[in-house]
Design a protein around this motif. Structure first.
Motif, PDB file in Angstrom:
ATOM      1  N   PHE A 185      13.938  32.051   1.618  1.00 33.86           N
ATOM      2  CA  PHE A 185      13.661  33.229   0.805  1.00 33.86           C
ATOM      3  C   PHE A 185      14.939  33.618   0.060  1.00 33.86           C
ATOM      4  O   PHE A 185      15.893  32.847   0.043  1.00 33.86           O
ATOM      5  CB  PHE A 185      13.098  34.336   1.704  1.00 33.86           C
ATOM      6  CG  PHE A 185      11.772  33.931   2.284  1.00 33.86           C
ATOM      7  CD1 PHE A 185      10.601  34.123   1.572  1.00 33.86           C
ATOM      8  CD2 PHE A 185      11.698  33.268   3.502  1.00 33.86           C
ATOM      9  CE1 PHE A 185       9.386  33.698   2.069  1.00 33.86           C
ATOM     10  CE2 PHE A 185      10.480  32.833   4.006  1.00 33.86           C
ATOM     11  CZ  PHE A 185       9.326  33.053   3.281  1.00 33.86           C
ATOM     12  N   VAL A 186      14.929  34.800  -0.552  1.00 36.92           N
ATOM     13  CA  VAL A 186      16.059  35.148  -1.420  1.00 36.92           C
ATOM     14  C   VAL A 186      17.403  35.107  -0.684  1.00 36.92           C
ATOM     15  O   VAL A 186      18.365  34.521  -1.186  1.00 36.92           O
ATOM     16  CB  VAL A 186      15.817  36.518  -2.100  1.00 36.92           C
ATOM     17  CG1 VAL A 186      17.023  36.911  -2.932  1.00 36.92           C
ATOM     18  CG2 VAL A 186      14.568  36.452  -2.975  1.00 36.92           C
ATOM     19  N   PRO A 187      17.509  35.708   0.517  1.00 38.99           N
ATOM     20  CA  PRO A 187      18.829  35.680   1.171  1.00 38.99           C
ATOM     21  C   PRO A 187      19.335  34.248   1.396  1.00 38.99           C
ATOM     22  O   PRO A 187      20.510  33.966   1.156  1.00 38.99           O
ATOM     23  CB  PRO A 187      18.571  36.385   2.513  1.00 38.99           C
ATOM     24  CG  PRO A 187      17.397  37.272   2.239  1.00 38.99           C
ATOM     25  CD  PRO A 187      16.529  36.499   1.283  1.00 38.99           C
ATOM     26  N   GLU A 188      18.453  33.359   1.833  1.00 38.88           N
ATOM     27  CA  GLU A 188      18.863  31.969   2.094  1.00 38.88           C
ATOM     28  C   GLU A 188      19.340  31.305   0.799  1.00 38.88           C
ATOM     29  O   GLU A 188      20.349  30.602   0.792  1.00 38.88           O
ATOM     30  CB  GLU A 188      17.698  31.171   2.693  1.00 38.88           C
ATOM     31  CG  GLU A 188      17.353  31.525   4.136  1.00 38.88           C
ATOM     32  CD  GLU A 188      16.540  32.794   4.267  1.00 38.88           C
ATOM     33  OE1 GLU A 188      15.992  33.267   3.238  1.00 38.88           O
ATOM     34  OE2 GLU A 188      16.455  33.332   5.388  1.00 38.88           O
TER      35      GLU A 188
END
Lengths: 342, 214
Positions: free
Chosen positions: B62-65
């Motif tokens: 997802f975005v953080p990764e």
């Protein structure tokens, strides 16, 4: 169909899971506010001035309810009260354009300056909100006043640079949790002061805390527990809570099942009827497309409202933040259709 | 497997696995052992980022990764870039990217920028809350090939059409490809305002650019 309940009774009963003669039709304020240009130009109570002036704020919030037909008063008209109180720079926008964070005050979670609890509840602009809520809740006893909050993840990402904040959810977990706990305590205090001064319902919108942005794992770790803690503290003073989750919720349905709010509001792409079934009959709110409300025909809006009612949706509302240029006629079609009942 | 290929693969893997320290170590080894820095970027860092983009599309990441992967990639890029022979990169297409006026949500735009840079494009970031005329002025000034416009808010979608109107008024519409994206945007909307393309996510935007510029 003649109304049995007042708008306030109907919304409170719906949020308590009790029977009502028809669903309420509301627009809670905050991210989802209905201070349309069409409303403001009719009455002359204008944004952005009304963000900072209690008399204008209370007048505009009442105008919105009267002209749109939404069965609530929603305060405030933005999502920047919390971040401003915690140090971020705000651009108050224009008549057409909502206030926004000009610059997040902290570059990363390690740089956060922890203000004493009360920083949001006692902030000057919160004082404006309190005055406005007191005025309208006394003046319109039958209409529920909804106090709208920015959720914990979104508030945190409004005081810390969002890209860095999201990254640090993985790279600096402990410090990120510390910021989340801090923000949540500030929000609890803030929610309570809004409720104490006349907000009958608290609505929380957390647009950064979506399944699509965070993914199920980080939603479980960083969004759900802080939302639930906030909700439980508001429940402790016997005030119901609505939570709005943006985007596609498909991959966070197990997490939504654990959410302790009285109602869940979701975006237009979600099948609300199916969501209600999957979450064991939870009270659901939504989800008339804001795109349709802005660009569609009034007849089509009415049909959308009818369809939602026929599917047993508990509270009818726009699916997300309304464009300020949404024509009033389309909102009237929405609220009028719901009030006619099916 | 040759040592060279092994290093590139390890670089790629370290980007996907979000191991920034490993990326730095491996990039330094590439330099110290005299291997081709351009190949290390292309077959190592960029390939790793492309795989991260695939995992993002598959909803494994997802975005953080994706941001953490990008950080690792940029850390490696900082080390390798000074060692790239200037003619190795060839001609790059230039993209000016920004979030349209009225919207300060720029997470999506930042992801698109990361993936396009990884994809070999020269990306000029105009930031958020950008005026329609600024998109045009900056595109002209930077001799750009593409104007990429993002928004998260329905309120601000009108500004995207304005960019195209300005291009038409100035008679320079055909000098640029205009692509749009963001939460409320659809292919239908892109067609309606006369944009050249739309993509649903950051990784896809790279494929869109390649197909438009071929």
């Amino acid at each position: 169909m003649s109304d049995v309940f007042s708008p306030k009774e109907r919304l409170i009963r719906t949020l308590a899971g009790e029977k009502v003669e028809r669903p309420p039709v509301i627009c809670p304020g905050g991210m989802m506010n209905a201070a349309l240009v069409d409303v403001m130009t009719q009455t002359g109570h204008l944004l952005p001035a009304a963000h900072k002036d209690a008399a204008l704020m209370s007048a505009l919030s009442a105008d919105v309810a009267q002209l749109t037909g939404f069965e609530n008063i929603g305060i405030p008209f933005c999502m920047t009260v919390e971040a401003e109180a915690l140090g971020s720079e705000i651009n108050f926008g224009t008549l057409e354009c909502e206030p926004k964070i000009e610059r997040e005050v902290f570059p990363d979670v390690l740089a956060v300056d922890y203000l004493p609890i009360g920083a949001v509840a006692n902030a000057p602009r919160t004082g404006v909100l309190i005055d406005a809520i007191q005025t309208v809740s006394k003046q319109y006893e039958d209409i529920p006043v909804i106090g709208s909050l920015t959720g914990p993840v979104s508030t945190a990402a409004s005081i810390v640079d969002p890209m860095t904040f999201l990254k640090q959810l993985r790279k600096n977990r402990d410090d990120a949790h510390r910021v989340m706990a801090y923000v949540t305590e500030q929000l609890i205090d803030y929610a309570k002061i809004l409720a104490d001064n006349g907000a009958a319902v608290i609505s929380i919108a957390d647009p950064t805390a979506t399944g699509e942005i965070l993914g199920p794992k980080l939603f479980t770790e960083f969004a759900l527990p802080y939302l639930n803690h906030l909700i439980e503290e508001i429940h402790a003073i016997h005030v119901p809570v609505i939570v709005h989750i943006c985007g596609d919720v498909n991959m966070i349905k197990p997490q939504l099942a654990q959410l302790k709010s009285n109602a869940i509001s979701v975006d237009a792409m979600v099948n609300l009827q199916k969501l209600k079934q999957e979450l064991g009959g939870v009270t659901v709110m939504g989800n008339v497309s804001t795109y349709q409300l802005e660009f569609g025909e009034a007849d089509a809006v009415s049909k959308s409202a009818e369809r939602l009612m026929s599917r047993g949706i508990d509270i009818i509302a726009p699916a997300c933040g309304l464009s300020t240029s949404t024509p009033l006629a389309n909102i009237e079609a929405l609220t009028g259709t719901v009030k006619e009942g099916i | 497997m040759s040592r060279e290929v092994e290093l590139y693969e390890k670089l790629s893997e370290a980007v996907v696995e979000m191991e920034e320290d490993d990326v730095i170590e491996l990039a330094n080894e590439v330099v110290a052992e005299g291997y081709d820095a351009y190949q290390a970027v292309d077959k190592g860092l960029a390939q790793g980022m492309e795989r991260a983009g695939e995992l993002f599309e598959e909803q494994e990441y997802f975005v953080p990764e994706l941001i953490v992967c990008a950080d690792a990639m940029y850390a490696g890029l900082d080390i390798l870039k000074p060692h790239i022979k200037t003619d190795a990169e060839g001609t790059k297409y230039t993209v000016v990217i920004g979030v349209i006026e009225g919207d300060t949500h720029d997470i999506g735009k930042n992801l698109v920028k990361i993936m396009q840079e990884t994809g070999g494009f020269n990306v000029i970031d105009l930031g958020r809350d950008v005026l329609p005329s600024t998109f045009v002025d900056e595109a002209v000034k930077n001799d750009a090939d593409v104007i990429a416009i993002s928004t998260l808010m329905t309120t601000t979608m009108g500004g995207m059409g304005e960019v195209i109107d300005i291009l038409n008024e100035r008679g320079i519409r055909d000098q640029f490809k205009v692509i749009v994206g963001g939460g409320p945007i659809s292919q239908g909307f892109a067609d309606k305002i006369g944009a050249d393309g739309y993509s649903t996510n950051a990784a896809e935007s790279v494929r869109l650019l390649r197909s438009l510029l071929q």
